[in-house]
Design a protein around this motif. Structure first.
Motif, PDB file in Angstrom:
ATOM      1  N   VAL A  59       0.875  -1.175   0.000  1.00 33.70           N
ATOM      2  CA  VAL A  59       0.000   0.000   0.000  1.00 33.70           C
ATOM      3  C   VAL A  59       0.910   1.223   0.000  1.00 33.70           C
ATOM      4  O   VAL A  59       1.849   1.298   0.801  1.00 33.70           O
ATOM      5  CB  VAL A  59      -0.917   0.029   1.244  1.00 33.70           C
ATOM      6  N   SER A 114       3.348   0.781   3.109  1.00 30.46           N
ATOM      7  CA  SER A 114       3.140  -0.267   4.096  1.00 30.46           C
ATOM      8  C   SER A 114       4.508  -0.757   4.567  1.00 30.46           C
ATOM      9  O   SER A 114       5.483  -0.705   3.833  1.00 30.46           O
ATOM     10  CB  SER A 114       2.335  -1.420   3.490  1.00 30.46           C
ATOM     11  N   CYS A 173      -4.068   6.706  -3.042  1.00 25.86           N
ATOM     12  CA  CYS A 173      -3.586   5.455  -2.459  1.00 25.86           C
ATOM     13  C   CYS A 173      -3.564   4.397  -3.555  1.00 25.86           C
ATOM     14  O   CYS A 173      -4.543   4.233  -4.283  1.00 25.86           O
ATOM     15  CB  CYS A 173      -4.519   5.019  -1.324  1.00 25.86           C
ATOM     16  N   VAL A 203      -2.790   0.285  -4.175  1.00 23.52           N
ATOM     17  CA  VAL A 203      -2.631  -1.021  -3.556  1.00 23.52           C
ATOM     18  C   VAL A 203      -2.238  -2.011  -4.639  1.00 23.52           C
ATOM     19  O   VAL A 203      -2.920  -2.120  -5.661  1.00 23.52           O
ATOM     20  CB  VAL A 203      -3.938  -1.472  -2.873  1.00 23.52           C
ATOM     21  N   VAL A 217     -10.526  -0.873  -0.466  1.00 24.71           N
ATOM     22  CA  VAL A 217      -9.561   0.150  -0.078  1.00 24.71           C
ATOM     23  C   VAL A 217     -10.328   1.277   0.620  1.00 24.71           C
ATOM     24  O   VAL A 217     -11.312   1.785   0.075  1.00 24.71           O
ATOM     25  CB  VAL A 217      -8.793   0.701  -1.298  1.00 24.71           C
ATOM     26  N   CYS A 248      -4.433   4.839   4.650  1.00 27.21           N
ATOM     27  CA  CYS A 248      -5.097   4.088   3.592  1.00 27.21           C
ATOM     28  C   CYS A 248      -4.975   2.616   3.962  1.00 27.21           C
ATOM     29  O   CYS A 248      -3.882   2.140   4.277  1.00 27.21           O
ATOM     30  CB  CYS A 248      -4.445   4.360   2.238  1.00 27.21           C
ATOM     31  N   ALA A 268      -6.103  -1.551   3.087  1.00 28.23           N
ATOM     32  CA  ALA A 268      -6.569  -2.519   2.090  1.00 28.23           C
ATOM     33  C   ALA A 268      -6.851  -3.849   2.778  1.00 28.23           C
ATOM     34  O   ALA A 268      -6.043  -4.328   3.570  1.00 28.23           O
ATOM     35  CB  ALA A 268      -5.521  -2.713   1.005  1.00 28.23           C
ATOM     36  N   SER A 279      -1.798  -1.506   5.523  1.00 28.91           N
ATOM     37  CA  SER A 279      -2.059  -0.069   5.481  1.00 28.91           C
ATOM     38  C   SER A 279      -0.774   0.736   5.354  1.00 28.91           C
ATOM     39  O   SER A 279       0.323   0.238   5.580  1.00 28.91           O
ATOM     40  CB  SER A 279      -2.812   0.364   6.741  1.00 28.91           C
TER      41      SER A 279
END
Length: 173
Positions: A65, A79, A99, A101, A110, A151, A153, A163
């Motif tokens: 992320v 992340s 963001c 992912v 998300v 953010c 996921a 995150s």
């Protein structure tokens, strides 16, 4: 890797649904150990003597992320534990974040969080393996200084969410 003969072993008992994440462990209702030098690569389950395997979709958690600040090509938060910094902004400015992912089967949900509270976003778009969403925080005030934006996921309830977070830097006049 050598190809090996596959034996079909009966599994007594009722049909059981097994949920696992790719790369993780699954508690199977039957022994699938082929011996001390063998590695189990795939397990197919059959119902009765139909000859057609019952397939289950594999779940894979998101791999990363990243949070991007508008106009800045490198991520400000990723992340992996570290918290990034966006800004500095002036009071009254708008913060625009994106963001991204990478990965996840099925596609991850998300979401954005601001000071620990979920906030609405632009919705999630997908291109290849990347899911992305944007967030605009309008009219920054002094109270927003060092506020955390996260953010997150998540695509399966068998793993922890992945995150990335950033803190907002504001120049107070």
């Amino acid at each position: 890797m050598d190809k090996k003969c596959i034996a079909v072993l009966p599994c007594p008992g009722p049909v059981a649904e097994v949920t696992a994440v790719a790369g993780g462990n699954a508690a199977l209702p039957c022994a699938v150990d082929g011996g001390r030098d063998d590695q189990t690569i795939m397990v197919l389950f059959y119902r009765g003597h139909s000859g057609t395997p019952i397939y289950r979709r594999v779940s894979e958690p998101p791999r990363s992320v990243k949070i991007f600040e508008e106009g800045v090509p490198t991520p400000r938060g990723s992340s992996g534990g570290s918290v990034g910094l966006v800004g500095p902004y002036m009071e009254g400015d708008v913060v625009s974040l994106r963001c991204e992912v990478l990965g996840g089967i099925p596609y991850p949900a998300v979401s954005w969080w601001y000071r620990g509270v979920p906030v609405p976003s632009s919705g999630t778009s997908r291109k290849g393996e990347v899911s992305s969403t944007s967030l605009d925080l309008p009219s920054l005030a002094r109270r927003d200084l060092k506020s955390e934006v996260m953010c997150q996921a998540l695509n399966t309830n068998t793993t922890e969410p992945l995150s990335a977070s950033v803190l907002i830097d504001i120049t107070c006049a």
